[in-house]
Enzyme design. Sequence first.
Site, PDB file in Angstrom:
ATOM      1  N   GLY A 144       4.253  -6.509   1.838  1.00 34.32           N
ATOM      2  CA  GLY A 144       3.484  -5.580   1.021  1.00 34.32           C
ATOM      3  C   GLY A 144       2.620  -4.727   1.931  1.00 34.32           C
ATOM      4  N   THR A 145       2.243  -3.565   1.431  1.00 33.58           N
ATOM      5  CA  THR A 145       1.552  -2.641   2.325  1.00 33.58           C
ATOM      6  C   THR A 145       0.135  -2.309   1.858  1.00 33.58           C
ATOM      7  OG1 THR A 145       2.770  -0.859   1.264  1.00 33.58           O
ATOM      8  CG2 THR A 145       3.630  -1.685   3.328  1.00 33.58           C
ATOM      9  N   THR A 146      -0.127  -1.133   1.321  1.00 32.12           N
ATOM     10  CA  THR A 146      -1.492  -0.619   1.278  1.00 32.12           C
ATOM     11  C   THR A 146      -2.268  -1.024   0.016  1.00 32.12           C
ATOM     12  OG1 THR A 146      -0.699   1.264   2.527  1.00 32.12           O
ATOM     13  CG2 THR A 146      -2.866   1.460   1.523  1.00 32.12           C
TER      14      THR A 146
END
Length: 280
Positions: free
Chosen positions: A53-55
Amino acid sequence: MSQSHTGRSGFPPAYLDRVGSSFTDFLASAAPDLLPGRRPVPQIPVGDLTPHGTTIVAVTCADGVLMGGDRRATMGNLISSRDIEKVYPADSWSVIGIAGAAGIAIEMVKLYQVELEHYEKIEGLTLSLDGKANRLAQMIRGNLGAALQGLAVVPLFAGYDLDAAPGTTPGRIFSYDVTGGNYEERGYAAVGSGSLFAKNSLKKTWRTGLDGDAATRTLVEALYDAADDDSATGGPDPVRRLYPIVYRVDAEGAVRLADDEVAGVATTVIDERAAAEGQG
């Protein structure tokens, strides 16, 4: 299960001992193999073999705090998911967003939700916001071995402080490092691969005392700017009707904003950017 391993009523002894306020401690005693940090650690880096997962972005506002996350998960140079959810309510007054190894992160969130609920049932009261932040730090610290092999989990935690002193902002944000270091942020914070771009956006748009609508606009615009420069962060997707997930936490508790509300804010941001480029 043999009689020698059971106590009264057929339950193992661990279930009949005095239960403390930490569910994680209980699990470490009753079934330690179920804890994410107790599993065998891979001997080689495997970060590119699992979805990440990122931001995640969080901002304070006059009445509390908001947290939002994009919907993309990546695995190496591939998009592994376009509609993953990375922001969750931790309890009635706090939320948690995850960046890092998605599978371990989601498992950690579920365990953390049980941890807070278990504390309330055993102690009969809600853990303080600082206490919740510290409990999460302990769980991150338990995942350090996997983090060093590329399976790091770096959450962002935010909540409404029921014990906030008069005149202070009740919305508070906490960030972490992979060793479990716990840091309270002022005003706004971001984690994940697009965090650099999101913070640059927030520096220009966030102000102390924003109302809820303005803070929502600030948060969604920061995620848009992150997606504009970071390939691992997903932007608004009108074709698939996928927009950032945003939670607001105030005196009324933690509430997820409706998709239509977030879509309206995202559409406004896109239309204004298009007009600025002479396309509107």
